[in-house]
Design a protein around this motif. Structure first.
Motif, PDB file in Angstrom:
ATOM      1  N   PHE A 131      57.264 -84.951  14.152  1.00 32.55           N
ATOM      2  CA  PHE A 131      56.341 -86.035  13.808  1.00 32.55           C
ATOM      3  C   PHE A 131      56.215 -86.310  12.314  1.00 32.55           C
ATOM      4  O   PHE A 131      55.363 -87.088  11.908  1.00 32.55           O
ATOM      5  N   ASP A 132      57.046 -85.659  11.496  1.00 24.66           N
ATOM      6  CA  ASP A 132      56.952 -85.882  10.050  1.00 24.66           C
ATOM      7  C   ASP A 132      58.360 -85.966   9.457  1.00 24.66           C
ATOM      8  O   ASP A 132      58.710 -85.243   8.524  1.00 24.66           O
ATOM      9  N   LEU A 133      59.155 -86.862  10.021  1.00 25.50           N
ATOM     10  CA  LEU A 133      60.538 -87.008   9.578  1.00 25.50           C
ATOM     11  C   LEU A 133      60.604 -87.611   8.170  1.00 25.50           C
ATOM     12  O   LEU A 133      59.764 -88.437   7.804  1.00 25.50           O
ATOM     13  N   LYS A 134      61.584 -87.185   7.415  1.00 21.02           N
ATOM     14  CA  LYS A 134      61.752 -87.646   6.038  1.00 21.02           C
ATOM     15  C   LYS A 134      63.172 -88.205   5.864  1.00 21.02           C
ATOM     16  O   LYS A 134      64.071 -87.547   5.322  1.00 21.02           O
ATOM     17  N   PRO A 135      63.404 -89.417   6.323  1.00 21.49           N
ATOM     18  CA  PRO A 135      64.765 -89.976   6.267  1.00 21.49           C
ATOM     19  C   PRO A 135      65.284 -90.167   4.846  1.00 21.49           C
ATOM     20  O   PRO A 135      66.505 -90.260   4.642  1.00 21.49           O
ATOM     21  N   ASP A 136      64.393 -90.218   3.861  1.00 16.92           N
ATOM     22  CA  ASP A 136      64.829 -90.408   2.484  1.00 16.92           C
ATOM     23  C   ASP A 136      64.995 -89.095   1.731  1.00 16.92           C
ATOM     24  O   ASP A 136      65.363 -89.105   0.546  1.00 16.92           O
ATOM     25  N   ALA A 137      64.727 -87.982   2.395  1.00 24.19           N
ATOM     26  CA  ALA A 137      64.912 -86.678   1.756  1.00 24.19           C
ATOM     27  C   ALA A 137      66.395 -86.372   1.605  1.00 24.19           C
ATOM     28  O   ALA A 137      67.239 -86.978   2.282  1.00 24.19           O
ATOM     29  N   PRO A 138      66.746 -85.455   0.734  1.00 23.81           N
ATOM     30  CA  PRO A 138      68.166 -85.071   0.603  1.00 23.81           C
ATOM     31  C   PRO A 138      68.731 -84.608   1.943  1.00 23.81           C
ATOM     32  O   PRO A 138      68.005 -84.083   2.791  1.00 23.81           O
ATOM     33  N   ASP A 139      70.037 -84.796   2.118  1.00 25.33           N
ATOM     34  CA  ASP A 139      70.640 -84.444   3.395  1.00 25.33           C
ATOM     35  C   ASP A 139      70.598 -82.944   3.663  1.00 25.33           C
ATOM     36  O   ASP A 139      70.845 -82.501   4.783  1.00 25.33           O
ATOM     37  N   PRO A 197      51.682 -97.760  13.033  1.00 17.99           N
ATOM     38  CA  PRO A 197      52.215 -98.212  11.745  1.00 17.99           C
ATOM     39  C   PRO A 197      52.549 -97.038  10.826  1.00 17.99           C
ATOM     40  O   PRO A 197      51.722 -96.147  10.611  1.00 17.99           O
ATOM     41  N   GLY A 198      53.770 -97.017  10.321  1.00 18.66           N
ATOM     42  CA  GLY A 198      54.178 -96.009   9.363  1.00 18.66           C
ATOM     43  C   GLY A 198      54.567 -94.669   9.953  1.00 18.66           C
ATOM     44  O   GLY A 198      54.904 -93.744   9.203  1.00 18.66           O
ATOM     45  N   LEU A 199      54.536 -94.539  11.272  1.00 21.66           N
ATOM     46  CA  LEU A 199      54.860 -93.261  11.897  1.00 21.66           C
ATOM     47  C   LEU A 199      56.262 -93.295  12.488  1.00 21.66           C
ATOM     48  O   LEU A 199      56.537 -94.040  13.426  1.00 21.66           O
ATOM     49  N   LEU A 200      57.144 -92.477  11.924  1.00 21.95           N
ATOM     50  CA  LEU A 200      58.477 -92.278  12.483  1.00 21.95           C
ATOM     51  C   LEU A 200      58.465 -91.005  13.312  1.00 21.95           C
ATOM     52  O   LEU A 200      57.946 -89.972  12.896  1.00 21.95           O
ATOM     53  N   ILE A 201      59.048 -91.083  14.495  1.00 23.83           N
ATOM     54  CA  ILE A 201      59.081 -89.966  15.430  1.00 23.83           C
ATOM     55  C   ILE A 201      60.528 -89.631  15.740  1.00 23.83           C
ATOM     56  O   ILE A 201      61.411 -90.498  15.679  1.00 23.83           O
ATOM     57  N   ASP A 205      50.141 -95.317  20.550  1.00 23.46           N
ATOM     58  CA  ASP A 205      48.836 -95.959  20.397  1.00 23.46           C
ATOM     59  C   ASP A 205      47.729 -95.179  21.090  1.00 23.46           C
ATOM     60  O   ASP A 205      46.542 -95.474  20.909  1.00 23.46           O
ATOM     61  N   LYS A 206      48.091 -94.160  21.864  1.00 20.92           N
ATOM     62  CA  LYS A 206      47.096 -93.361  22.576  1.00 20.92           C
ATOM     63  C   LYS A 206      46.758 -92.060  21.861  1.00 20.92           C
ATOM     64  O   LYS A 206      45.890 -91.303  22.333  1.00 20.92           O
ATOM     65  N   PHE A 207      47.441 -91.742  20.748  1.00 21.21           N
ATOM     66  CA  PHE A 207      47.152 -90.475  20.085  1.00 21.21           C
ATOM     67  C   PHE A 207      47.201 -90.616  18.578  1.00 21.21           C
ATOM     68  O   PHE A 207      47.716 -91.598  18.029  1.00 21.21           O
ATOM     69  N   CYS A 208      46.661 -89.601  17.927  1.00 27.52           N
ATOM     70  CA  CYS A 208      46.698 -89.494  16.466  1.00 27.52           C
ATOM     71  C   CYS A 208      47.563 -88.305  16.096  1.00 27.52           C
ATOM     72  O   CYS A 208      47.485 -87.246  16.724  1.00 27.52           O
ATOM     73  N   VAL A 209      48.400 -88.470  15.078  1.00 29.98           N
ATOM     74  CA  VAL A 209      49.194 -87.367  14.555  1.00 29.98           C
ATOM     75  C   VAL A 209      48.564 -86.879  13.256  1.00 29.98           C
ATOM     76  O   VAL A 209      48.432 -87.639  12.290  1.00 29.98           O
ATOM     77  N   VAL A 210      48.151 -85.622  13.255  1.00 26.12           N
ATOM     78  CA  VAL A 210      47.675 -84.978  12.030  1.00 26.12           C
ATOM     79  C   VAL A 210      48.887 -84.353  11.359  1.00 26.12           C
ATOM     80  O   VAL A 210      49.528 -83.456  11.920  1.00 26.12           O
ATOM     81  N   ARG A 211      49.211 -84.832  10.169  1.00 29.24           N
ATOM     82  CA  ARG A 211      50.418 -84.360   9.478  1.00 29.24           C
ATOM     83  C   ARG A 211      50.086 -83.387   8.347  1.00 29.24           C
ATOM     84  O   ARG A 211      50.907 -83.174   7.460  1.00 29.24           O
ATOM     85  N   SER A 212      48.925 -82.764   8.427  1.00 28.80           N
ATOM     86  CA  SER A 212      48.481 -81.925   7.304  1.00 28.80           C
ATOM     87  C   SER A 212      47.831 -80.625   7.749  1.00 28.80           C
ATOM     88  O   SER A 212      46.943 -80.111   7.086  1.00 28.80           O
ATOM     89  N   MET A 213      48.267 -80.082   8.899  1.00 28.63           N
ATOM     90  CA  MET A 213      47.801 -78.759   9.293  1.00 28.63           C
ATOM     91  C   MET A 213      48.398 -77.721   8.341  1.00 28.63           C
ATOM     92  O   MET A 213      49.566 -77.824   7.947  1.00 28.63           O
TER      93      MET A 213
END
Length: 485
Positions: free
Chosen positions: A71-79, A93-97, A109-117
């Protein structure tokens, strides 16, 4: 009139909230916990929060799923960091899975992703304890694996404790179903043939009578992982732990064992104090009540579900266990933990490669969680059921040569849904390499406080420890109220 320290006080004449909670914690002057909580509420200070949820379904992905592959993909990070999986768009909006979570992407649209545990306990057992209790384990990293009597009580056990007290206060007798259940196995049971039972789900020092009702589903052999493969109905028995073949008492022997216990108790009462006898009787009454309860047997019989529903969740152990969780909540259980455990290395703890994650774990997780959210919604249960899904840690940004990753507790994601959680949103943020939290850090204490408050339990509540001292159920965290609409 409430008496504290031998002095009478009216409910509004200046007794502090702390004094009332301390009295509740140690049970002063024979007053029960429910009555003292009622006195606190009457005082106008610290009224219990309005419950948003009637029940919680807590999905634990033991081993630590990678944030970079879920749930926290970084397509612009180094390969060398971003990972082998492609990102796909979601309804948020803004969430890549991950491309391997397509069902969840379609219903984001039915859930929230917490990206900071985040937390500092970079160890499986300690982190499993931390996530399920909101408390740091007393065993240092590397000094132990398994539960101890000194462990902190799980959130589910606290709920069980409070509900049992309410039942006794109201003279309601023994409930047909527990308030807390764990399926399909106690955590670690299928790891190395049960040598690595893990802490976190138990009642710990609160007492074994507040342990969960736990089921048992075995694997076929050492290399088997029933969590992701299709299972037959003969395997999916969900027997109560301690009553499986070779483990304990068969149902047809219950009455005989009861008579033996009655005789045993008659002798014990000559030797033991009244308090110990009462505690033993209550533990036995609850255990026997659950064993013989038709409601328990029915809720744990997954065969009662239509084939189409079972197919939707997936015929694998994780899918059918998630379906059992819905059945238990529907029957009245208040807290159900579903473990997606590791089986001798075949799990989320993917140090060497991500093949199992790609081919098995993510597709079955995607199927089961998406089916659960849609099923709860269609049955009108999602508004009153808080669903939480997470691992005990994340994975290192720097991979191994075959795209495995090491332990990384500094950052990992969680999915929350239902009970007023704002769907189609994200909370918190990580840095460019998904290594550290840069916005709205959420620790296990805050997660526990959020869950307690959603259930209508004050996160400032204090319970008596083994020495009778009032002990806070949460310290160092507050509810994340921005998650709710």
């Amino acid at each position: 009139m409430l008496q504290i320290d031998g002095k009478p006080h009216a409910a509004c004449d200046g007794v502090s909230r702390r004094r009332i909670l301390e009295a509740a914690g140690v049970g002063l002057f024979g007053l029960s916990l429910p009555r003292l909580l009622a006195a606190e509420e009457a005082s106008g200070r610290g009224q219990g929060p309005r419950p948003r949820a009637r029940a919680v379904i807590f999905l634990t992905l033991f081993g630590g799923p990678s944030q970079l592959e879920t749930f926290d993909l970084k397509p612009d990070a180094p390969d060398t960091i971003r990972g082998p999986f492609k990102p796909i768009a979601s309804r948020t909006p803004g969430l890549l899975i991950s491309e391997h979570l397509p069902r969840l992407a379609q219903i984001s649209d039915k859930f929230c992703v917490v990206r900071s545990m985040s937390h500092p306990f970079n160890d499986h057992s300690g982190a499993a304890h931390y996530i399920q209790t909101g408390k740091i384990w007393h065993i240092p990293i590397g000094a132990g694996f398994s539960p101890t009597p000194k462990d902190w009580p799980s959130m589910g056990s606290v709920v069980e404790y409070l509900d049992q007290h309410r039942q006794r206060e109201g003279s309601a007798g023994t409930a047909a179903l527990p308030s807390y259940a764990v399926v399909p196995n106690t955590l670690g049971r299928l790891q190395e043939t049960g040598l690595y039972l893990r802490p976190g789900e138990h009642a710990g020092w609160l007492g074994r009578r507040y342990n969960p009702l736990t089921t048992v589903v075995d694997k076929k052999n050492l290399q088997d992982n029933p969590y992701w493969r299709d299972c037959s109905d003969e395997e999916l028995t969900f027997q109560i732990e301690g009553l499986a073949p070779g483990e304990g008492v068969r149902l047809d022997r219950v009455n005989h064992r009861v008579s033996m216990l009655e005789e045993f108790d008659g002798r014990r009462r000559l030797l033991d104090g009244a308090r110990r006898v009462v505690e033993f009787d209550r533990f036995r009454e609850r255990a026997l009540g659950l064993v013989t309860s038709a409601a328990t047997r029915d809720a744990l019989d997954v065969r009662n579900e239509p084939a189409t529903v079972r197919d939707r969740y997936g015929r694998h152990l994780f899918g059918q266990s998630t379906l059992i969780a819905r059945r238990l909540v529907e029957a009245g259980v208040r807290f159900v933990t579903v473990h997606y455990d590791a089986c001798d290395g075949f799990g989320w703890d993917s140090h060497v490669h991500s093949d199992d994650v790609k081919n098995h774990l993510m597709p079955t997780f995607d199927q089961a969680l998406s089916a659960l959210l849609l099923d709860l919604d269609q049955r009108g249960l999602l508004d009153e059921t808080l669903v939480v899904a997470l691992g005990e840690m994340g994975r290192t940004p720097v991979p191994t040569p075959r795209w495995g990753r090491g332990h990384w507790s500094k950052l990992f994601p969680a999915v929350l849904a239902g009970a007023g959680i704002r769907g189609g949103t994200t909370y918190g943020a990580s840095d460019k390499d998904a290594a550290n939290v840069v916005d709205h850090l959420v620790n296990p204490e805050s997660l526990a406080a959020t869950i307690y408050e959603a259930l209508g339990v004050s996160y400032e509540l204090r319970l008596p420890d083994p020495q009778g001292r009032p002990t806070a159920i949460v310290e160092g965290g507050e509810p994340v109220r921005d998650l709710f609409g």
